[in-house]
Design a protein around this motif. Structure first.
Motif, PDB file in Angstrom:
ATOM      1  N   GLU A 159      52.845 -13.874  -6.933  1.00 13.13           N
ATOM      2  CA  GLU A 159      52.946 -15.006  -7.858  1.00 13.13           C
ATOM      3  C   GLU A 159      51.698 -15.109  -8.735  1.00 13.13           C
ATOM      4  N   ALA A 160      50.531 -14.761  -8.170  1.00 10.50           N
ATOM      5  CA  ALA A 160      49.290 -14.809  -8.946  1.00 10.50           C
ATOM      6  C   ALA A 160      49.266 -13.738 -10.039  1.00 10.50           C
ATOM      7  N   LEU A 161      49.918 -12.605  -9.784  1.00 12.03           N
ATOM      8  CA  LEU A 161      49.911 -11.497 -10.741  1.00 12.03           C
ATOM      9  C   LEU A 161      51.041 -11.569 -11.765  1.00 12.03           C
ATOM     10  N   GLU A 162      52.093 -12.293 -11.453  1.00 12.08           N
ATOM     11  CA  GLU A 162      53.265 -12.351 -12.334  1.00 12.08           C
ATOM     12  C   GLU A 162      52.960 -12.732 -13.782  1.00 12.08           C
ATOM     13  N   PRO A 163      52.015 -13.650 -14.053  1.00 14.33           N
ATOM     14  CA  PRO A 163      51.765 -14.032 -15.445  1.00 14.33           C
ATOM     15  C   PRO A 163      51.240 -12.909 -16.330  1.00 14.33           C
ATOM     16  N   PHE A 164      50.828 -11.801 -15.737  1.00 13.84           N
ATOM     17  CA  PHE A 164      50.231 -10.729 -16.528  1.00 13.84           C
ATOM     18  C   PHE A 164      51.247  -9.684 -17.005  1.00 13.84           C
ATOM     19  N   GLY A 165      52.527  -9.937 -16.792  1.00 12.01           N
ATOM     20  CA  GLY A 165      53.534  -8.984 -17.260  1.00 12.01           C
ATOM     21  C   GLY A 165      54.934  -9.527 -17.132  1.00 12.01           C
ATOM     22  N   GLU A 166      55.895  -8.661 -17.461  1.00 15.93           N
ATOM     23  CA  GLU A 166      57.306  -9.073 -17.409  1.00 15.93           C
ATOM     24  C   GLU A 166      58.046  -8.475 -16.218  1.00 15.93           C
ATOM     25  N   ALA A 167      57.447  -7.499 -15.548  1.00 16.48           N
ATOM     26  CA  ALA A 167      58.086  -6.882 -14.382  1.00 16.48           C
ATOM     27  C   ALA A 167      57.037  -6.618 -13.317  1.00 16.48           C
ATOM     28  N   LEU A 168      57.421  -6.796 -12.055  1.00 18.50           N
ATOM     29  CA  LEU A 168      56.487  -6.571 -10.957  1.00 18.50           C
ATOM     30  C   LEU A 168      57.166  -5.741  -9.881  1.00 18.50           C
ATOM     31  N   VAL A 169      56.462  -4.726  -9.400  1.00 21.23           N
ATOM     32  CA  VAL A 169      56.951  -3.941  -8.270  1.00 21.23           C
ATOM     33  C   VAL A 169      55.918  -4.036  -7.150  1.00 21.23           C
ATOM     34  N   SER A 170      56.395  -4.073  -5.925  1.00 17.50           N
ATOM     35  CA  SER A 170      55.527  -4.249  -4.769  1.00 17.50           C
ATOM     36  C   SER A 170      56.127  -3.472  -3.611  1.00 17.50           C
ATOM     37  N   PHE A 171      55.355  -2.535  -3.041  1.00 16.51           N
ATOM     38  CA  PHE A 171      55.922  -1.711  -1.978  1.00 16.51           C
ATOM     39  C   PHE A 171      54.823  -1.152  -1.081  1.00 16.51           C
ATOM     40  N   GLU A 172      55.233  -0.743   0.130  1.00 15.27           N
ATOM     41  CA  GLU A 172      54.284  -0.210   1.098  1.00 15.27           C
ATOM     42  C   GLU A 172      53.920   1.225   0.751  1.00 15.27           C
ATOM     43  N   THR A 173      52.739   1.631   1.173  1.00 12.50           N
ATOM     44  CA  THR A 173      52.254   2.987   0.958  1.00 12.50           C
ATOM     45  C   THR A 173      51.678   3.538   2.256  1.00 12.50           C
ATOM     46  N   ASP A 174      51.372   4.804   2.254  1.00 14.12           N
ATOM     47  CA  ASP A 174      50.726   5.459   3.395  1.00 14.12           C
ATOM     48  C   ASP A 174      51.483   5.201   4.696  1.00 14.12           C
TER      49      ASP A 174
ATOM     50  N   GLY B 241      49.497   0.788   4.083  1.00 11.25           N
ATOM     51  CA  GLY B 241      48.904   0.175   2.905  1.00 11.25           C
ATOM     52  C   GLY B 241      49.958  -0.473   2.034  1.00 11.25           C
ATOM     53  N   TRP B 242      49.516  -0.998   0.879  1.00 15.41           N
ATOM     54  CA  TRP B 242      50.443  -1.686  -0.031  1.00 15.41           C
ATOM     55  C   TRP B 242      49.998  -1.476  -1.469  1.00 15.41           C
ATOM     56  N   HIS B 243      50.982  -1.438  -2.362  1.00 19.63           N
ATOM     57  CA  HIS B 243      50.711  -1.278  -3.796  1.00 19.63           C
ATOM     58  C   HIS B 243      51.474  -2.337  -4.578  1.00 19.63           C
ATOM     59  N   MET B 244      50.794  -2.951  -5.541  1.00 23.48           N
ATOM     60  CA  MET B 244      51.439  -3.888  -6.462  1.00 23.48           C
ATOM     61  C   MET B 244      51.143  -3.454  -7.884  1.00 23.48           C
ATOM     62  N   GLU B 245      52.150  -3.574  -8.732  1.00 28.86           N
ATOM     63  CA  GLU B 245      51.978  -3.215 -10.140  1.00 28.86           C
ATOM     64  C   GLU B 245      52.759  -4.189 -11.013  1.00 28.86           C
ATOM     65  N   VAL B 246      52.063  -4.727 -12.007  1.00 26.51           N
ATOM     66  CA  VAL B 246      52.689  -5.609 -12.992  1.00 26.51           C
ATOM     67  C   VAL B 246      52.682  -4.885 -14.328  1.00 26.51           C
ATOM     68  N   ILE B 247      53.818  -4.881 -14.997  1.00 29.17           N
ATOM     69  CA  ILE B 247      53.958  -4.166 -16.269  1.00 29.17           C
ATOM     70  C   ILE B 247      54.378  -5.154 -17.352  1.00 29.17           C
ATOM     71  N   GLY B 248      53.702  -5.083 -18.496  1.00 33.72           N
ATOM     72  CA  GLY B 248      54.031  -5.977 -19.596  1.00 33.72           C
ATOM     73  C   GLY B 248      53.659  -5.377 -20.940  1.00 33.72           C
ATOM     74  N   GLN B 249      54.015  -6.084 -21.992  1.00 34.56           N
ATOM     75  CA  GLN B 249      53.784  -5.588 -23.346  1.00 34.56           C
ATOM     76  C   GLN B 249      52.398  -5.945 -23.875  1.00 34.56           C
ATOM     77  N   ALA B 250      51.747  -6.950 -23.305  1.00 32.78           N
ATOM     78  CA  ALA B 250      50.417  -7.350 -23.755  1.00 32.78           C
ATOM     79  C   ALA B 250      49.361  -6.842 -22.772  1.00 32.78           C
ATOM     80  N   LYS B 251      48.244  -6.375 -23.315  1.00 28.63           N
ATOM     81  CA  LYS B 251      47.174  -5.890 -22.450  1.00 28.63           C
ATOM     82  C   LYS B 251      46.516  -7.071 -21.753  1.00 28.63           C
ATOM     83  N   PRO B 252      46.520  -7.092 -20.424  1.00 30.14           N
ATOM     84  CA  PRO B 252      45.953  -8.228 -19.690  1.00 30.14           C
ATOM     85  C   PRO B 252      44.441  -8.331 -19.881  1.00 30.14           C
ATOM     86  N   ASN B 253      43.948  -9.552 -19.856  1.00 35.76           N
ATOM     87  CA  ASN B 253      42.515  -9.797 -19.915  1.00 35.76           C
ATOM     88  C   ASN B 253      41.896  -9.517 -18.549  1.00 35.76           C
ATOM     89  N   ALA B 254      40.933  -8.606 -18.519  1.00 38.42           N
ATOM     90  CA  ALA B 254      40.350  -8.172 -17.247  1.00 38.42           C
ATOM     91  C   ALA B 254      39.716  -9.334 -16.494  1.00 38.42           C
TER      92      ALA B 254
END
Length: 294
Positions: free
Chosen positions: A28-43, A47-60
């Protein structure tokens, strides 16, 4: 020549498997930085990976501030490679058998086994491929209710991809009214309805909860499904009570088992009570009805 819209991503990796409530809060904290979010386990689940994808470059700095409450997490921000990443992600989704339904993507079209009901679901920018415990739990609740319940009017609140509306139509054989407050979700759900030959049977409107005129005028409903989140469910409890028919049932999900008490209390306060529940891992589905008269 088609020019693709440039996309940016925020990537966060951590070397542990998060608790569901903590993970949901981070998403929920990352959702504002894009229009799509994927979240899945790794290793292998370590471990875990989250990625938010959007059309505007997020402010670091804004991303760093959003991550601060979650400890020492670092984010990588950068452009997404120039490819159809949605198509690539869909290729990895294996078809799913759920009760009588064969849920699949475009790449598995025409492969449904005999005596199953194929549902082609394009997630796009909307939630609901059937793989999350809340969605599959709602389908299980629909299957259980369909054995004993007659439905004339049905409503799906927060329809996402439309998957619950489609399943309800096939099980109860009635037209379904569905709504979502996200315009991308409404577009995706309408496209999915057309793909599945349900354009006339499923009406999808833009609505914040029960506010759309079509939803207000269409009730009361014998069946209501709402797979959203615990806080919106609590806020919408009075609206559900006003729109649920006397002998109707409401299937509510998007909540953790630890949130059941608060969601139930809000609905008990407006005259509803628990009929039955379905729990899958940390997630819960509550099926409600009107309180019996004493």
């Amino acid at each position: 020549m088609t020019t693709r819209t440039k996309l940016y991503s925020v990537n966060v990796d951590f070397d542990f498997k998060p608790e569901p409530a903590w993970r949901l809060a981070l998403e929920e904290a990352l959702e504002p930085f894009g229009e799509a979010l994927v979240s899945f386990e790794t290793d292998g689940g370590k471990g875990w990976h989250m990625e938010v994808i959007g059309q505007a470059k997020p402010n670091a700095a804004a991303v760093k501030a959003a991550l601060k409450p979650f400890g020492k997490l670092a984010a990588t921000i950068g452009p997404v490679p120039d490819k159809d990443w949605l198509a690539e992600s869909r290729k990895g989704l294996a078809p799913l058998k759920m009760g009588p339904f064969f849920i699949h993507g475009e790449h598995d079209r025409g492969k449904a086994p005999g005596k199953t009901i194929p549902l082609e679901i394009d997630a796009g920018m909307a939630f609901g491929t059937g793989r999350h415990e809340t969605t599959s739990g709602c389908v299980k609740a629909l299957l259980k209710l369909s054995k004993t319940m007659k439905v004339k009017k049905a409503l799906d609140v927060g329809t996402g991809t439309g998957i619950l509306a489609f399943a309800a139509h096939h099980l109860f054989h009635v037209p379904i009214l569905a709504g979502d407050n996200d315009k991308d979700a409404v577009r995706v759900a309408r496209e999915n309805a057309a793909i599945n030959g349900l354009k006339k049977q499923i009406r999808i409107v833009t609505s914040d909860g029960y506010r759309a005129k079509a939803i207000r005028d269409g009730g009361p409903y014998d069946l209501v499904t709402a797979n959203i989140l615990a806080n919106p469910l609590i806020s919408l409890a009075p609206d559900l009570a006003r729109n649920l028919a006397r002998n109707g049932r409401a299937i509510l999900s998007g909540l953790l088992k630890t949130q059941e008490k608060d969601v139930l209390a809000a609905h008990q306060a407006v005259g509803l009570e628990l009929d039955f529940r379905i729990r899958q891992n940390d997630w819960s589905v509550l099926v409600l009805k009107r309180k019996a008269r004493r």
